[in-house]
Design a protein around this motif. Structure first.
Motif, PDB file in Angstrom:
ATOM      1  N   PHE A 128       2.008  19.362  -4.344  1.00 40.44           N
ATOM      2  CA  PHE A 128       1.131  18.669  -3.406  1.00 40.44           C
ATOM      3  C   PHE A 128      -0.269  18.521  -4.001  1.00 40.44           C
ATOM      4  CE2 PHE A 128       4.382  20.409  -0.635  1.00 40.44           C
ATOM      5  CZ  PHE A 128       4.650  19.344   0.206  1.00 40.44           C
ATOM      6  N   GLY A 129      -0.964  17.493  -3.544  1.00 42.05           N
ATOM      7  CA  GLY A 129      -2.355  17.285  -3.925  1.00 42.05           C
ATOM      8  C   GLY A 129      -3.209  17.342  -2.675  1.00 42.05           C
ATOM      9  N   CYS A 130      -3.545  16.158  -2.158  1.00 47.33           N
ATOM     10  CA  CYS A 130      -4.469  16.045  -1.023  1.00 47.33           C
ATOM     11  C   CYS A 130      -3.905  16.588   0.295  1.00 47.33           C
ATOM     12  CB  CYS A 130      -4.847  14.585  -0.830  1.00 47.33           C
ATOM     13  SG  CYS A 130      -3.460  13.544  -0.272  1.00 47.33           S
ATOM     14  N   LYS A 131      -2.609  16.551   0.444  1.00 48.16           N
ATOM     15  CA  LYS A 131      -1.914  16.949   1.684  1.00 48.16           C
ATOM     16  C   LYS A 131      -2.329  16.103   2.886  1.00 48.16           C
ATOM     17  CE  LYS A 131      -1.078  21.702   0.289  1.00 48.16           C
ATOM     18  NZ  LYS A 131      -1.257  23.114   0.607  1.00 48.16           N
ATOM     19  N   SER A 132      -2.820  14.911   2.628  1.00 49.87           N
ATOM     20  CA  SER A 132      -3.244  14.051   3.732  1.00 49.87           C
ATOM     21  C   SER A 132      -2.775  12.606   3.563  1.00 49.87           C
ATOM     22  CB  SER A 132      -4.770  14.103   3.865  1.00 49.87           C
ATOM     23  OG  SER A 132      -5.377  13.689   2.664  1.00 49.87           O
ATOM     24  N   GLY A 133      -1.805  12.374   2.699  1.00 52.82           N
ATOM     25  CA  GLY A 133      -1.245  11.033   2.565  1.00 52.82           C
ATOM     26  C   GLY A 133      -2.060  10.078   1.732  1.00 52.82           C
ATOM     27  N   CYS A 186      -2.958  10.662  -1.963  1.00 49.22           N
ATOM     28  CA  CYS A 186      -2.869  10.700  -3.431  1.00 49.22           C
ATOM     29  C   CYS A 186      -1.486  10.344  -3.992  1.00 49.22           C
ATOM     30  CB  CYS A 186      -3.295  12.073  -3.942  1.00 49.22           C
ATOM     31  SG  CYS A 186      -2.116  13.398  -3.597  1.00 49.22           S
ATOM     32  N   THR A 193       0.872  12.420  -4.791  1.00 50.97           N
ATOM     33  CA  THR A 193       1.411  13.506  -5.613  1.00 50.97           C
ATOM     34  C   THR A 193       2.722  14.054  -5.053  1.00 50.97           C
ATOM     35  OG1 THR A 193      -0.816  14.137  -6.267  1.00 50.97           O
ATOM     36  CG2 THR A 193       0.902  15.800  -6.559  1.00 50.97           C
ATOM     37  N   CYS A 194       2.858  14.073  -3.769  1.00 49.82           N
ATOM     38  CA  CYS A 194       4.012  14.708  -3.132  1.00 49.82           C
ATOM     39  C   CYS A 194       5.180  13.739  -2.909  1.00 49.82           C
ATOM     40  CB  CYS A 194       3.600  15.309  -1.799  1.00 49.82           C
ATOM     41  SG  CYS A 194       3.118  14.054  -0.594  1.00 49.82           S
ATOM     42  N   LEU A 238       6.386  10.535   1.469  1.00 48.87           N
ATOM     43  CA  LEU A 238       5.346  11.488   1.106  1.00 48.87           C
ATOM     44  C   LEU A 238       5.672  12.786   1.830  1.00 48.87           C
ATOM     45  CD1 LEU A 238       2.139   9.270   1.457  1.00 48.87           C
ATOM     46  CD2 LEU A 238       3.367   9.875  -0.642  1.00 48.87           C
ATOM     47  N   CYS A 288       4.087  15.401   2.331  1.00 50.49           N
ATOM     48  CA  CYS A 288       3.048  15.963   3.206  1.00 50.49           C
ATOM     49  C   CYS A 288       3.006  15.296   4.570  1.00 50.49           C
ATOM     50  CB  CYS A 288       1.677  15.895   2.529  1.00 50.49           C
ATOM     51  SG  CYS A 288       0.986  14.234   2.374  1.00 50.49           S
TER      52      CYS A 288
HETATM   53  S1  FES Z   1      -0.213  15.487  -1.174  1.00 50.11           S
HETATM   54 FE1  FES Z   1      -1.364  13.682  -1.409  1.00 50.11          FE
HETATM   55  S2  FES Z   1      -0.142  12.200  -0.460  1.00 50.11           S
HETATM   56 FE2  FES Z   1       0.918  14.038  -0.056  1.00 50.11          FE
END
Ligand code: FES
Length: 90
Positions: free
Chosen positions: A30-35, A37, A39-40, A74, A76
């Protein structure tokens, strides 16, 4: 008991109730955890019907990136209610 299977690692996670995929940090990066980036990003190999619907954030990010594969999610932003098989993209 529902099971999430991760193709990349061959691991399986059993859960007793619905589970937010954001809780799968041992299996998904995971990266930003908010949709924001990407990454997830995971590809749903099977069991898409057991996942929550795409959120507005998922629609927005995939539109921005030009991604049209309906199997991409995603993690997250996603919740599982039953069995699913996932392939981690990143
Ligand atoms: S962690 Fe960034 S979009 Fe899911």
């Amino acid at each position: 008991m529902p099971i999430l299977r991760f193709v990349n690692t061959g691991t399986e996670v059993e859960f007793s109730d619905s589970v937010a995929l954001i809780e799968m940090e041992d299996h998904i990066m995971f990266g930003c955890k908010s949709g924001n980036c990407g990454t997830c990003a995971v590809r749903i190999v099977s069991g898409a019907e057991n996942l929550s619907a795409r959120t507005d954030r998922e629609h927005r990010l995939f539109e921005l990136t030009g991604e049209t594969d309906p199997a991409l999610r995603l993690a997250c932003q996603c919740r599982a209610f039953g069995d699913a098989v996932l392939f981690e993209i990143n």
